[in-house]
Design a protein around this motif. Structure first.
Motif, mmCIF file in Angstrom:
data_model
loop_
_atom_site.group_PDB
_atom_site.id
_atom_site.type_symbol
_atom_site.label_atom_id
_atom_site.label_comp_id
_atom_site.label_asym_id
_atom_site.label_seq_id
_atom_site.Cartn_x
_atom_site.Cartn_y
_atom_site.Cartn_z
ATOM 1 N N ARG A 19 13.316 -50.043 -23.842
ATOM 2 C CA ARG A 19 12.285 -50.595 -25.303
ATOM 3 C C ARG A 19 12.747 -49.640 -26.443
ATOM 4 O O ARG A 19 12.439 -49.752 -27.165
ATOM 5 N N ALA A 20 13.455 -48.355 -26.261
ATOM 6 C CA ALA A 20 13.865 -47.670 -26.469
ATOM 7 C C ALA A 20 14.596 -48.463 -27.995
ATOM 8 O O ALA A 20 15.765 -49.064 -27.928
ATOM 9 N N ILE A 21 14.775 -47.647 -29.768
ATOM 10 C CA ILE A 21 15.184 -48.018 -30.718
ATOM 11 C C ILE A 21 16.837 -48.015 -30.417
ATOM 12 O O ILE A 21 16.948 -46.122 -30.190
ATOM 13 N N GLY A 29 6.082 -52.812 -29.178
ATOM 14 C CA GLY A 29 7.094 -53.261 -27.487
ATOM 15 C C GLY A 29 7.912 -53.104 -27.708
ATOM 16 O O GLY A 29 9.538 -52.586 -27.512
ATOM 17 N N LYS A 30 9.322 -54.358 -28.055
ATOM 18 C CA LYS A 30 10.646 -54.792 -27.424
ATOM 19 C C LYS A 30 11.373 -54.567 -29.320
ATOM 20 O O LYS A 30 10.648 -54.064 -30.565
ATOM 21 N N PRO A 31 12.646 -54.034 -29.320
ATOM 22 C CA PRO A 31 12.851 -52.788 -30.168
ATOM 23 C C PRO A 31 14.097 -54.197 -31.223
ATOM 24 O O PRO A 31 14.111 -53.750 -32.191
ATOM 25 N N PHE A 32 13.591 -55.703 -30.777
ATOM 26 C CA PHE A 32 14.111 -56.713 -31.760
ATOM 27 C C PHE A 32 13.043 -57.618 -31.847
ATOM 28 O O PHE A 32 12.014 -58.071 -30.666
ATOM 29 N N MET A 33 12.985 -58.581 -32.852
ATOM 30 C CA MET A 33 12.251 -59.347 -32.449
ATOM 31 C C MET A 33 12.534 -60.501 -32.714
ATOM 32 O O MET A 33 13.877 -60.328 -33.840
ATOM 33 N N VAL A 34 13.050 -61.829 -32.942
ATOM 34 C CA VAL A 34 13.212 -63.044 -33.281
ATOM 35 C C VAL A 34 13.813 -62.953 -35.043
ATOM 36 O O VAL A 34 15.188 -63.204 -35.847
ATOM 37 N N THR A 35 12.919 -62.434 -35.625
ATOM 38 C CA THR A 35 13.631 -61.452 -37.076
ATOM 39 C C THR A 35 14.039 -60.512 -37.658
ATOM 40 O O THR A 35 14.545 -60.870 -38.639
ATOM 41 N N GLY A 36 14.729 -60.246 -36.702
ATOM 42 C CA GLY A 36 15.671 -58.805 -36.826
ATOM 43 C C GLY A 36 14.844 -57.641 -36.383
ATOM 44 O O GLY A 36 14.101 -57.946 -34.791
ATOM 45 N N SER A 37 15.783 -56.265 -35.811
ATOM 46 C CA SER A 37 15.066 -55.676 -35.228
ATOM 47 C C SER A 37 13.705 -55.190 -36.150
ATOM 48 O O SER A 37 13.327 -54.898 -37.145
ATOM 49 N N MET A 38 13.422 -54.190 -35.197
ATOM 50 C CA MET A 38 12.083 -53.484 -35.552
ATOM 51 C C MET A 38 12.172 -51.895 -35.096
ATOM 52 O O MET A 38 12.756 -50.922 -34.893
ATOM 53 N N PRO A 39 12.008 -51.828 -36.803
ATOM 54 C CA PRO A 39 11.189 -50.232 -36.757
ATOM 55 C C PRO A 39 10.493 -49.442 -36.043
ATOM 56 O O PRO A 39 9.558 -49.481 -35.248
ATOM 57 N N PRO A 40 10.756 -47.831 -35.997
ATOM 58 C CA PRO A 40 10.032 -47.587 -35.294
ATOM 59 C C PRO A 40 8.974 -46.792 -35.750
ATOM 60 O O PRO A 40 8.632 -46.883 -36.923
ATOM 61 N N THR A 41 7.774 -46.428 -35.014
ATOM 62 C CA THR A 41 6.628 -45.820 -35.474
ATOM 63 C C THR A 41 6.218 -44.558 -34.580
ATOM 64 O O THR A 41 6.778 -44.212 -33.697
#
Length: 71
Positions: A19-21, A29-41
């Motif tokens: 699950r690492a970006i 959660g996951k490093p990506f969603m249907v709409t695109g990549s998720m940023p780290p926090t």
């Protein structure tokens, strides 16, 4: 730890690493969603690094995450 416990720990570590970006860090959660990549926090990245450090896990994902967190 017994053999079964050690296997579960290794499965947990693999779960976290997967699950690492790619650019460094983790999010909720996951490093990506249907709409695109998720940023780290910062919060989630720090928690993942503490957990992995406690298990003496150091690899490309943890090094990228530490570098991202240090920015």
């Amino acid at each position: 730890m017994g053999g079964g416990s050690q296997q579960r720990v290794q499965e947990g570590v693999q779960y976290l690493i997967e699950r690492a970006i790619e650019t460094g860090g983790w999010n909720i959660g996951k490093p990506f969603m249907v709409t695109g990549s998720m940023p780290p926090t910062a919060e989630n990245t720090a928690l993942y690094l503490v957990a992995l450090h406690a298990l003496a896990v150091e690899n490309d994902a943890t090094q990228r995450a530490a570098a991202w967190l240090a920015q």
